[in-house]
Design an enzyme around this catalytic site. Structure first.
Site, PDB file in Angstrom:
ATOM      1  N   CYS A   1      -7.855   4.438 -17.399  1.00 16.70           N
ATOM      2  CA  CYS A   1      -7.354   5.200 -16.264  1.00 16.70           C
ATOM      3  C   CYS A   1      -6.856   4.210 -15.228  1.00 16.70           C
ATOM      4  O   CYS A   1      -7.050   3.015 -15.369  1.00 16.70           O
ATOM      5  CB  CYS A   1      -8.440   6.096 -15.692  1.00 16.70           C
TER       6      CYS A   1
ATOM      7  N   HIS B   1       0.824  -1.212   0.000  1.00 17.34           N
ATOM      8  CA  HIS B   1       0.000   0.000   0.000  1.00 17.34           C
ATOM      9  C   HIS B   1       0.859   1.263   0.000  1.00 17.34           C
ATOM     10  O   HIS B   1       0.677   2.161  -0.817  1.00 17.34           O
ATOM     11  CB  HIS B   1      -0.933  -0.022   1.222  1.00 17.34           C
TER      12      HIS B   1
END
Ligand code: ADP
Ligand code: MG
Ligand code: MG
Length: 885
Positions: free
Chosen positions: A836, A452
């Site tokens: 995207c 993360h």
């Protein structure tokens, strides 16, 4: 009849998969007439077959080697093992992809007690002959007989001490003779037989050792690191020797045709007089800079410079060259395209176009897009002295200094006071996002390059070092330790996300200076690319950055981050917890002007360019307190019985959180499903977009908003919103008395949406592939679970070749995209299509998007230059690519 051996005059540069890089280039240099000591190359195929036949020479190989050796002997006028005129050779490894120093080379092979005397006689130099012999015994024993190197080093040093000298080349004839005898005794005691005297036996043993070195430990590690296939095998080059150790008119060196760190067009290199092979890199003596050669041997220097130019012109690339001077005569021993920094890569590519050496297209292909990352972040001043205390993974490039903090709230609080902070965590979660935003950089002790912290930091262009396992974090005492060093909260440290270094104290930093060469190269990229490059940006600052980096639009504005700030979260929570329609409307009315202001800023920044705004996407529970924490708090209140009013409030909150709790949030109540069940939320957002647009249009700006509906599965969802959007547009037009432009489209994030693209296109002006969710829904696993649990073994066992969240999965996800583009365009030929999410900034995925015929890719602002270059490469290398298959 298989051909395992090629002489240098039989090969070519484009035969590198068979001859290895070194062999192919030795052949090429031979054929363009450069002075290369003659020799031959045993193919990588022979090495592969050696391994296939349980490590024995394939049938016919030995015969072929001897046959071709006779040609080499004829050409050089010398003969292996001959008493009158012995041939000496080097036996060198050479893989398809350069693996510098990973495998082994043996020099001076062919020497024995007899030929060493011939060598001495023919060169009238006994010292040189003995020096060559002792080097040969040393190398052969190390590489072939596998006797530890240091045992020989020990004897060598002892010998030097005995006669009181410092450098190898000061050893006398007598000392060398005695050293050779000691070496041979050592060998006999270690392998229980004498050092091999027969040159042919030496040759075959050396060849086999080079085959074996393909699978030595460091070669395997290097291939894993660089993702080089373990089955390729190495070629073996057998080359007649030239000697840089024949006296003070001899020497050896390495050079780059241009400076590999700055790209400056000046030959850059080093050499040593009276030295052989590895002496230059071994650091025994300090080598001379190449410019010195101009004074030492001006004729040789001139010839060398001419040769370097011939090589650059021939290969049309910067070259890394090994050379040797034997008694005033220059020989080339190797050349290859030189490794270089990002700065050098850009400058060299650019300059070679100015020099008319290569075309702009070739220049674009010469720079690796990912490398540009190095140029775009703040960097440590390379002249500074650093106190490095640990090393982790270089997860997000750039350098940062700041006070150590151990949690996100402190990071935010201290950063608000104007101090720079560096957040240190075992790992980060989405709960830490505000800390990452506030910090200069992030250091974690756990987690890999896709953890993360790493992903988020890269997305923000923030330096990050992760997985730094040597640091032990103690949250309770607010400190971390590395061995005996303790770093406390508030102490200053720095990280270098380009190398993974963790440094004590603050380091002097410099802003990246983007060179004119860089600007030119990227403008050429724009000339050739057909994909537009947009950016993902949620704030006016990011939008400005994206524009500065060359983005021509925004491909994704996520609105959920806008719901997080302390001025809005209470309204968002009030909206979610509302019991009645009115209550909800009230909360939304408070949010409307805030959102309008958000959009106003971004749209204004991107004036004249399209801005795609996605309506709210994540499940609502993400905006409420965490369930577990809430249970604990409520229980505490209940047992204490002190504050019944607060308890009631907590209990109703808990009830709501329980209601919203989902078994599978990724597949749960999110995306346009929210918009269908709570239409007021989307209506507020749409109104905010249009108010901002109308406002700006009135002020004279050209504003091009695109309203994006996330996570659709059916055209009826779009039909549901289209009516409402049109109605709101009409109202806003009336309110402001101004016509404005807008369009509507959807994200394609579910397989069903891709398959029903023809129907969805009836209600869409554009499709944008949200390939993170599309990968999750196509694969049927969530990214966090996959990357944390089973993806590493999947990659290790090669069930999947690459992490599909990093490099787009062409076979599955790519196929869905292909279907969606085809079916969508059938309904609406001028449908705009784009991608995207992280794949939009990843070069191999961009190549795929180019071949799919998308209109744009969108990525984080810092990756925009990378995407521009990758898009140009996809366009100019048409055909070479796998395309859409
Ligand atoms: P590496 O891949 O480690 O560079 P090389 O095979 O290129 O290994 O050889 C190591 C060193 O020996 C280099 O400096 C090279 O120039 C030198 N060398 C190799 N072959 C010969 C030769 N035939 N004559 C003289 N020097 C050689
Ligand atoms: Mg070497
Ligand atoms: Mg070499």
């Amino acid at each position: 009849m298989s051909n395992f051996v090629y002489m240098f005059n039989e090969g070519r540069a484009d035969m590198r998969s068979l001859l290895g890089g070194k062999g192919a280039n030795l052949a090429e240099m031979t054929n363009i007439g450069l002075p290369v000591p003659f020799g031959m190359t045993i193919t990588t195929q022979a090495c592969k077959e050696y391994y296939q036949s349980q490590r024995s020479f394939p049938a016919g190989l030995k015969e072929e080697i001897l046959e071709k050796l006779a040609f080499v002997e004829a050409k050089t006028g010398k003969k292996l093992g001959d008493i009158a005129n012995p041939l000496l050779v080097s036996v060198r490894s050479g893989a398809v992809f350069s693996m510098p120093g990973m495998m082994d080379t043996i020099l001076n092979l062919g020497l024995n007690e007899q030929t060493v005397q011939s060598l001495a006689r023919n060169t009238s130099n006994l010292r040189f002959a003995y020096d060559s012999y002792r080097r040969f015994i040393q190398m052969f024993s190390d590489v072939v007989l596998e006797i530890p190197k240091h045992e020989f080093e020990y004897l060598l040093n002892e010998q030097k001490e005995d006669i009181g000298v410092v450098y190898d080349q000061e050893l006398t004839v007598e000392a060398l003779r005695s050293l050779i005898d000691k070496y041979k005794e050592l060998v006999r005691s270690q392998i229980e037989r004498p050092f091999p005297e027969d040159p042919i036996e030496q040759l075959f043993m050396a060849i086999e050792a080079v085959f074996r070195s393909w699978n030595n430990h460091r070669a395997i590690v290097y291939r894993n690191l660089n993702k080089i296939n373990h089955d390729l095998g190495t070629a073996v080059n057998i080359q007649s020797m030239v000697f840089g150790n024949m006296g003070n008119d001899s020497g050896t060196g390495v050079a780059f045709s241009r400076n590999p760190s700055t790209g400056e067009n000046i030959i850059y290199g080093e050499y040593l007089m009276n030295a052989q092979g590895e002496d230059v890199v071994a650091g025994i003596r300090t080598p001379q800079p190449i410019a010195q050669l101009q004074e030492d041997m001006p004729d040789i220097y001139d010839q060398f410079v001419r040769t370097v130019h011939i090589l650059e012109n021939h290969y049309r690339n910067m070259q890394d060259i090994e050379f040797t001077i034997e008694k005033g005569k220059l020989y080339l021993l190797q050349c290859r395209n030189g490794k270089r920094t990002a700065q050098a890569a850009v400058k060299i590519a650019h300059d070679m176009v100015s020099e008319n050496l290569i075309s702009k297209q070739e220049a674009l292909l010469m720079v690796e897009p990912g490398q540009l990352d190095q140029l775009l972040h703040r960097q440590i001043d390379s002249s500074a002295k650093l106190s490095v205390i640990a090393k982790g993974l270089p997860a997000s490039p750039g350098a940062a200094s700041g006070q150590v903090v151990f949690d996100a709230d402190s990071a935010e609080r201290i950063a608000k006071t104007g101090c720079k902070v560096l957040m240190v965590r075992m790992e980060t979660t989405p709960d830490d996002i505000h800390g990452i935003i506030a910090a200069q950089g992030v250091l974690t002790s756990r987690g890999g390059m896709t953890s993360h912290a790493a992903v988020v930091a890269r997305g923000m262009g923030k330096p990050c070092v992760c997985g730094c396992e040597t640091i032990k974090i103690d949250y309770t005492n607010q400190e971390f330790t590395i061995g005996s060093t303790t770093v406390k909260v508030g102490d200053l440290i720095s990280i270098d996300g380009s190398t993974g270094r963790v440094i004590l104290g603050e380091v002097p930093m410099k802003d990246p200076e983007l060179s004119t060469e860089y600007t030119h190269l990227l403008s050429w990229a724009d000339e050739f690319k057909t994909l537009a490059v947009r950016a993902n940006a949620d704030t006016p600052e990011d939008a400005a950055k994206a524009r500065a980096f060359g983005a021509t639009g925004i491909g994704l504005t996520r609105t959920e981050h806008m719901f997080m700030g302390s001025d809005r979260l209470p309204h968002v929570q009030q909206m979610i917890l509302a019991e009645t329609q009115e209550e909800r409307q009230q909360a939304l009315a408070c949010l409307l002007p805030i959102q309008e202001n958000d959009f106003y800023g971004i749209l204004k920044e991107m004036e004249g360019l399209p801005v795609c705004i996605r309506l709210l996407d994540p499940p609502l529970h993400e905006f409420l307190p965490n369930l577990e924490g809430l249970v604990v708090e409520t229980t505490k209140l209940r047992t204490s019985g002190e504050n019944p009013a607060q308890l009631a409030e907590q209990e109703s909150l808990l009830k709501k959180v329980r209601q919203l709790h989902e078994f599978n949030p990724m597949l749960g109540h999110r995306g346009c499903r929210l918009g269908i069940t709570f239409p007021e939320i989307y209506e507020m957002q749409i109104r905010a977009i249009f108010n901002a647009t109308a406002h700006l249009t009135k002020e004279g700006y050209t504003i091009l908003p695109e309203v994006e509906i996330p996570l659709t599965i059916d055209k009826e969802e779009l039909a549901f919103f289209q009516k409402r959007i049109a109605a709101i547009a009409e109202e806003v037009t009336k309110d402001f008395g101004v016509e404005f432009h807008y369009c509507i489209g959807t994200m394609i994030e579910t397989p069903r949406a891709a398959l029903l693209a023809d129907e969805l296109a009836e209600f869409s002006d554009f499709f944008s592939f949200g390939t993170n969710d599309l990968t999750q829904t196509c694969m049927g696993f969530s990214r966090d679970d996959a990357e944390g649990k089973f993806l590493p073994p999947y990659l290790e066992y090669k069930i999947l070749k690459e992490n599909p969240f990093i490099a787009l999965d062409r076979k599955g996800v790519g196929e869905l995209m292909k279907i969606a583009v085809e079916r969508g365009r059938k309904t609406k030929p001028n449908l705009i299509t784009g991608i995207c999410g992280e794949h939009g900034g990843e070069p191999s995925s961009i190549d795929f998007c180019h071949h799919l015929g998308l209109d744009f890719v969108s990525c984080s602002p810092y990756r925009v230059p990378i995407a521009r270059l990758a898009a140009a490469q996809a366009a100019v290398s048409q055909g070479e690519s796998l395309g859409t298959r």
